[in-house]
Scaffold this active site. Sequence first.
Site, mmCIF file in Angstrom:
data_model
loop_
_atom_site.group_PDB
_atom_site.id
_atom_site.type_symbol
_atom_site.label_atom_id
_atom_site.label_comp_id
_atom_site.label_asym_id
_atom_site.label_seq_id
_atom_site.Cartn_x
_atom_site.Cartn_y
_atom_site.Cartn_z
ATOM 1 N N CYS A 172 -4.677 2.484 -3.703
ATOM 2 C CA CYS A 172 -3.432 2.994 -3.103
ATOM 3 C C CYS A 172 -2.279 2.032 -3.322
ATOM 4 O O CYS A 172 -1.449 1.815 -2.429
ATOM 5 C CB CYS A 172 -3.606 3.276 -1.614
ATOM 6 S SG CYS A 172 -4.757 4.585 -1.270
ATOM 7 N N ASP A 185 3.163 -4.783 7.930
ATOM 8 C CA ASP A 185 1.946 -3.986 7.882
ATOM 9 C C ASP A 185 0.751 -4.944 7.976
ATOM 10 O O ASP A 185 0.387 -5.601 7.010
ATOM 11 C CB ASP A 185 1.931 -3.193 6.566
ATOM 12 C CG ASP A 185 0.595 -2.498 6.317
ATOM 13 O OD1 ASP A 185 -0.281 -2.521 7.212
ATOM 14 O OD2 ASP A 185 0.443 -1.942 5.213
ATOM 15 N N LYS A 212 -10.286 -0.626 10.258
ATOM 16 C CA LYS A 212 -10.580 -1.803 9.432
ATOM 17 C C LYS A 212 -10.937 -3.003 10.306
ATOM 18 O O LYS A 212 -11.350 -4.042 9.799
ATOM 19 C CB LYS A 212 -9.380 -2.151 8.541
ATOM 20 C CG LYS A 212 -9.043 -1.067 7.519
ATOM 21 C CD LYS A 212 -7.846 -1.488 6.675
ATOM 22 C CE LYS A 212 -7.131 -0.327 6.030
ATOM 23 N NZ LYS A 212 -7.803 0.256 4.880
ATOM 24 N N GLN A 255 -4.503 -5.358 7.014
ATOM 25 C CA GLN A 255 -5.542 -6.245 6.484
ATOM 26 C C GLN A 255 -5.546 -7.596 7.187
ATOM 27 O O GLN A 255 -6.413 -8.435 6.920
ATOM 28 C CB GLN A 255 -5.339 -6.475 4.973
ATOM 29 C CG GLN A 255 -5.433 -5.227 4.119
ATOM 30 C CD GLN A 255 -6.844 -4.656 4.058
ATOM 31 O OE1 GLN A 255 -7.831 -5.301 4.442
ATOM 32 N NE2 GLN A 255 -6.966 -3.427 3.589
ATOM 33 N N HIS A 266 0.864 -1.176 0.000
ATOM 34 C CA HIS A 266 0.000 0.000 0.000
ATOM 35 C C HIS A 266 0.909 1.237 0.000
ATOM 36 O O HIS A 266 2.018 1.184 0.527
ATOM 37 C CB HIS A 266 -0.826 -0.060 1.285
ATOM 38 C CG HIS A 266 -1.895 0.965 1.409
ATOM 39 N ND1 HIS A 266 -1.655 2.241 1.839
ATOM 40 C CD2 HIS A 266 -3.236 0.897 1.186
ATOM 41 C CE1 HIS A 266 -2.801 2.910 1.882
ATOM 42 N NE2 HIS A 266 -3.771 2.126 1.490
HETATM 43 C C1 LIG Z 1 -2.364 -2.976 3.492
HETATM 44 C C2 LIG Z 1 -2.706 -1.612 4.006
HETATM 45 N N1 LIG Z 1 -1.769 -0.909 4.648
HETATM 46 C C3 LIG Z 1 -2.024 0.305 5.142
HETATM 47 C C4 LIG Z 1 -3.254 0.901 4.992
HETATM 48 C C5 LIG Z 1 -3.435 2.286 5.515
HETATM 49 O O1 LIG Z 1 -4.340 2.392 6.532
HETATM 50 P P1 LIG Z 1 -4.612 3.812 7.170
HETATM 51 O O2 LIG Z 1 -5.039 4.693 6.022
HETATM 52 O O3 LIG Z 1 -5.693 3.608 8.146
HETATM 53 O O4 LIG Z 1 -3.340 4.291 7.752
HETATM 54 C C6 LIG Z 1 -4.258 0.206 4.320
HETATM 55 C C7 LIG Z 1 -5.606 0.791 4.157
HETATM 56 O O5 LIG Z 1 -6.025 1.332 3.211
HETATM 57 C C8 LIG Z 1 -3.977 -1.073 3.813
HETATM 58 O O6 LIG Z 1 -4.907 -1.775 3.145
#
Ligand SMILES: Cc1ncc(COP(=O)(O)O)c(C=O)c1O
Lengths: 406, 127
Positions: A363, A197, A223, A200, A119
């Site tokens: 993203c 990370d 999430k 998910q 992401h």
């Molecule tokens: C794999 C992953 N990492 C990071 C994020 C970022 O999350 P946040 O925008 O809540 O920081 C997301 C969410 O969109 C994601 O799917």
Amino acid sequence: MAPVAASLDVRADFPLLGRGFAYLDSAATSQKPEQVIGAIDSYYRCSNANIHRGVYALAQEATDLFEGARERIAAFVGSEPATTIFTRNATEAINLVAYAWGAAHLEAGDEVLLTHMEHHSNIVPWQLLCQRQGATLRYLHVSDDGRLSLDELDEVLAGGRVKMVATAHVSNVLGTINPVAEIAARARAAGATSLIDGSQAVPQMPINVSEIGADFYVWTGHKALGPTGIGVLHGRRELLESMPPFLGGGDMIATVGFDSSTWNELPWKFEAGTSPIAEGVGLGVAIDYLAAIGMDAVRAHERDLTGYALERLAEIDILRPFGPTDLDHRGGVVSFEVEGIHPHDIAELCDREGVCIRAGHHCAQPLMREMGVPATARASFHVYNSREDVDRLVDALQKARKVFEL
Amino acid sequence: MDDFYRDYILDHYKNPRNFGTLEPHDLEHHDVNPLCGDELGVHLIVDEQGTITGLRFHGQGCAISQASASIASEELIGMKADAAAALGADWMIELLGIDISPTRRKCALLSLKVMRGATTGDASWPQ
Ligand SMILES: Cc1ncc(COP(=O)(O)O)c(C=O)c1O
């Protein structure tokens, strides 16, 4: 252990779903159960005060609620309260590490290793760090069926320059469940630090960060049935202790002089300013809710829906799903393309049928380029979804096909 | 027939007019709609009087962004470049002839944004 029921029936706990949507965008953000909404409401109605400093009983009550949430959240993922730091979201948690760890540990000529399935939040902070330090970013490839190669990891690590390996636990586009314990172990053996990370992963499967063994593990509350505005960083204690603070201000200090200050102990050293108190309380209740269902049951439910979705989507001959076909290596996310209909148009036509799916690059623009598509449509699942939601998606897609005369 | 995905919209989407590249060309611009990753570029040939005599769009995107480029292309060829640069969002929306929701507005306006970039160097979103 008794086999877990593959089907949950908790939709009624989620007030928003009373509007009738087939909400299939939980990878973007999940809906919130009544319990979480109620806890936030009740916190503001009955227990609101600033934490950590007040002498009066109400302030202690608010502190206990917030720190109690931290304890349960830490236990939920096999971590400890002192090494469980609250941030605004996963993005801020990654930035915290990129700044506080990065400035002290990364030098010109060093390498940061990511993967093509990250992401943007696990790419851009490292790009900025590498630019500041004169270090180099490298990426592991993603195979056609959406997997990483540990052999490629070993090859890159053998170069001896990698200081940080950062990867998603579960891809938000492909659904791939990466072998993160293996990755962390190999990084450690090569003298590199690791960050996983789990944005998910934590919402949909049992996670034990101590067993995974990475140096840093981050996730995001919204999430995981929790409110927005709160994320979590779990870190290895020695690293967190040796790192300088990220943001300065109140709460993160022990003493403040005119020229310098000393830092509060963990985890507060990394929590400058007034914390997201209601959000912490809400996230605590969200993980209580998930724990009550049981994460094995959540995972079984996600797996059932993913399998069912892949099976039903295969009925549409012009549709191509992305990601691993083996359900053991795949979480509750199904990205796909439909030949002749752009993802935007798919999402719009689904919306007309009350089916909420995502369209776009999610993203993950570098991954989109690797996959050779400008965008995908994506359906993702959570505890409140049912096979009926998948049926509604398939019906909406059949209608879209008619509109486009395909 | 669908109210939004009307026959002519789908026809322009599936069989876009004036699509491809022009070599050589006098002016060009390439742009994206960061929201959805739609991409569009334009090549223009402009004669000494400032009239657009050749135009080709290229790129990829949703039915709305592709159809609006195709529909606009038929109007833009023969227009003075400075007149084309001055076209506003209403012109495009009216030409499309469908109700555009706020989320799809940028899809509809991408072709005009690209035209502005090519003719003036200022690729701001048309108002
Ligand atoms: C794999 C992953 N990492 C990071 C994020 C970022 O999350 P946040 O925008 O809540 O920081 C997301 C969410 O969109 C994601 O799917």
